[in-house]
Scaffold this active site. Structure first.
Site, mmCIF file in Angstrom:
data_model
loop_
_atom_site.group_PDB
_atom_site.id
_atom_site.type_symbol
_atom_site.label_atom_id
_atom_site.label_comp_id
_atom_site.label_asym_id
_atom_site.label_seq_id
_atom_site.Cartn_x
_atom_site.Cartn_y
_atom_site.Cartn_z
ATOM 1 N N PHE A 71 0.848 -1.197 0.000
ATOM 2 C CA PHE A 71 0.000 0.000 0.000
ATOM 3 C C PHE A 71 0.881 1.243 0.000
ATOM 4 O O PHE A 71 1.943 1.267 0.621
ATOM 5 C CB PHE A 71 -0.891 0.000 1.249
ATOM 6 C CG PHE A 71 -1.698 1.257 1.387
ATOM 7 C CD1 PHE A 71 -2.915 1.392 0.735
ATOM 8 C CD2 PHE A 71 -1.232 2.324 2.153
ATOM 9 C CE1 PHE A 71 -3.652 2.562 0.849
ATOM 10 C CE2 PHE A 71 -1.956 3.503 2.266
ATOM 11 C CZ PHE A 71 -3.173 3.609 1.612
ATOM 12 N N ASN A 75 0.063 12.702 -0.528
ATOM 13 C CA ASN A 75 -0.742 13.828 -0.995
ATOM 14 C C ASN A 75 0.147 15.029 -1.262
ATOM 15 O O ASN A 75 1.292 15.074 -0.809
ATOM 16 C CB ASN A 75 -1.767 14.229 0.082
ATOM 17 C CG ASN A 75 -2.608 13.061 0.546
ATOM 18 O OD1 ASN A 75 -3.216 12.379 -0.262
ATOM 19 N ND2 ASN A 75 -2.621 12.810 1.843
ATOM 20 N N HIS A 82 -1.558 32.228 6.471
ATOM 21 C CA HIS A 82 -2.406 32.694 7.567
ATOM 22 C C HIS A 82 -3.807 32.118 7.471
ATOM 23 O O HIS A 82 -4.628 32.575 6.678
ATOM 24 C CB HIS A 82 -2.457 34.221 7.592
ATOM 25 C CG HIS A 82 -1.083 34.813 7.777
ATOM 26 N ND1 HIS A 82 -0.539 35.036 9.010
ATOM 27 C CD2 HIS A 82 -0.142 35.155 6.862
ATOM 28 C CE1 HIS A 82 0.689 35.518 8.861
ATOM 29 N NE2 HIS A 82 0.956 35.602 7.569
ATOM 30 N N HIS A 86 -2.427 28.956 13.238
ATOM 31 C CA HIS A 86 -1.189 29.368 12.585
ATOM 32 C C HIS A 86 -0.472 30.418 13.411
ATOM 33 O O HIS A 86 -1.035 30.988 14.351
ATOM 34 C CB HIS A 86 -1.463 29.898 11.175
ATOM 35 C CG HIS A 86 -2.097 31.255 11.166
ATOM 36 N ND1 HIS A 86 -3.434 31.447 11.406
ATOM 37 C CD2 HIS A 86 -1.573 32.488 10.965
ATOM 38 C CE1 HIS A 86 -3.698 32.738 11.352
ATOM 39 N NE2 HIS A 86 -2.591 33.399 11.090
ATOM 40 N N ASP A 88 1.776 34.003 13.413
ATOM 41 C CA ASP A 88 2.166 35.236 12.722
ATOM 42 C C ASP A 88 3.608 35.547 13.093
ATOM 43 O O ASP A 88 3.911 35.743 14.277
ATOM 44 C CB ASP A 88 1.315 36.416 13.185
ATOM 45 C CG ASP A 88 -0.077 36.426 12.592
ATOM 46 O OD1 ASP A 88 -0.432 35.495 11.855
ATOM 47 O OD2 ASP A 88 -0.815 37.388 12.889
ATOM 48 N N HIS A 92 5.153 39.864 9.568
ATOM 49 C CA HIS A 92 3.782 39.966 9.039
ATOM 50 C C HIS A 92 3.277 41.415 9.093
ATOM 51 O O HIS A 92 2.599 41.882 8.187
ATOM 52 C CB HIS A 92 2.886 39.051 9.871
ATOM 53 C CG HIS A 92 1.484 38.884 9.391
ATOM 54 N ND1 HIS A 92 1.131 38.837 8.061
ATOM 55 C CD2 HIS A 92 0.319 38.728 10.082
ATOM 56 C CE1 HIS A 92 -0.183 38.662 7.953
ATOM 57 N NE2 HIS A 92 -0.696 38.616 9.150
ATOM 58 N N HIS A 218 -1.307 43.662 16.312
ATOM 59 C CA HIS A 218 -0.317 43.053 15.412
ATOM 60 C C HIS A 218 0.926 43.940 15.299
ATOM 61 O O HIS A 218 2.053 43.449 15.310
ATOM 62 C CB HIS A 218 -0.905 42.890 14.003
ATOM 63 C CG HIS A 218 -1.717 41.642 13.803
ATOM 64 N ND1 HIS A 218 -3.047 41.566 14.109
ATOM 65 C CD2 HIS A 218 -1.384 40.426 13.308
ATOM 66 C CE1 HIS A 218 -3.507 40.351 13.803
ATOM 67 N NE2 HIS A 218 -2.515 39.639 13.318
HETATM 68 ZN ZN LIG Z 1 -1.945 35.439 10.823
#
Ligand SMILES: [Zn+2]
Length: 272
Positions: A71, A75, A82, A86, A88, A92, A218
């Site tokens: 077998f 993939n 993002h 996840h 940053d 970013h 951010h």
């Molecule tokens: Zn992000």
């Protein structure tokens, strides 16, 4: 950081370097901890920002018996940096700041605290963590040490992956009507500039709240080279203090962020 294996079940980690004054040398005996996965699985339902042109995609290359009789499965995947659970990287929102491959590992492997604002977020979907909330947390649990990973629990992960419930709006290609809670600007300044925490994360789509148009949290984090972790889950399974978090993103050279598997070690009851 020095990692030394002393037996199959015991991992000794001595944290050294810039944060050693505050975090201190620690010994981790893995038998005393249970592991908690703080990561949503990546799949066709994984949420991305409304303006993202693509989403997570998994293409089957092989799945089944080979001519040789065994077998074989493989993939190919593709995804924006993002989305889903996840990280940053500071670049970013900060030109000249760290890309994801260059973030020091001691920012990403550290003791964690969980600040719980689920009650306030339940009555205000645009709730932002305040410096008073941080002060109240510290009165109960002690001062947040430098290098700590600060996780904000809003309860929003229960809504995942229902786009409208999670982001507050599901208008395609429109990010102007979003509603979800997150960090507030003053609390972010306190945590990042004064407490000098190692990273901040939340169980919502952004470290800025949904209606934000200037992404100040951010920008404050990026300016201090503090990474952000978004779309966390299972924060309800962590204690306010005492957990140890590993948040190791895919090492994309020059990347502005990337998928991250976040795992917590939580002290087993009666071992502390
Ligand atoms: Zn992000």
């Amino acid at each position: 950081m020095i990692v030394r294996f002393t037996s199959a079940a015991v991992l000794v980690i001595a944290l050294a370097g810039v944060h050693s004054r505050d975090v201190g040398a620690q010994t981790l005996d893995l038998r005393r901890y249970r592991t908690v996965d703080l990561t949503h699985a990546l799949n066709a339902k994984t949420l991305y920002w409304p303006t993202s042109p693509t989403a997570f995609k998994l293409d089957t290359l092989s799945f089944g018996p080979t001519p040789g009789g065994w077998f074989y499965a493989a993939n190919a995947f593709s995804a924006p940096e993002h989305g889903g659970t996840h990280l940053d990287a500071p670049i970013h929102f900060g030109e000249g700041h760290l890309s994801v491959d260059r973030i020091p590992l001691d920012r990403l492997i550290a003791p964690a605290v969980v600040i719980d604002v689920t009650a306030k977020a339940r009555t205000d979907a645009d709730y932002r963590l305040t410096s008073n909330d941080v002060a109240a947390f510290e009165r109960r649990h002690g001062r947040i040490a430098a290098g700590t990973i600060v996780l904000l629990r809003t309860g929003w992960s229960m809504r995942w992956p229902d786009r409208k419930a999670y982001l507050g709006d599901d208008t395609p290609n429109d990010a102007s009507k979003l509603h979800f809670p997150s960090f507030g600007v003053e609390a972010a300044r306190l945590l990042i500039q004064e407490r000098r925490v190692g990273a901040i994360g939340a169980d919502v789509a952004s470290i800025d709240y949904g209606p934000s148009t200037d992404f100040m949290v951010h920008r404050i984090a990026a300016a201090a080279d503090v990474p952000g972790i978004e779309n966390l889950t299972n924060l309800n399974l962590l204690p306010a203090t005492g957990a140890f978090v590993f948040a190791l993103p895919m090492k994309i050279e020059g990347g502005s962020g990337g998928p991250v598997r976040v795992v917590a070690l939580v002290p087993r009851q009666g071992t502390r």
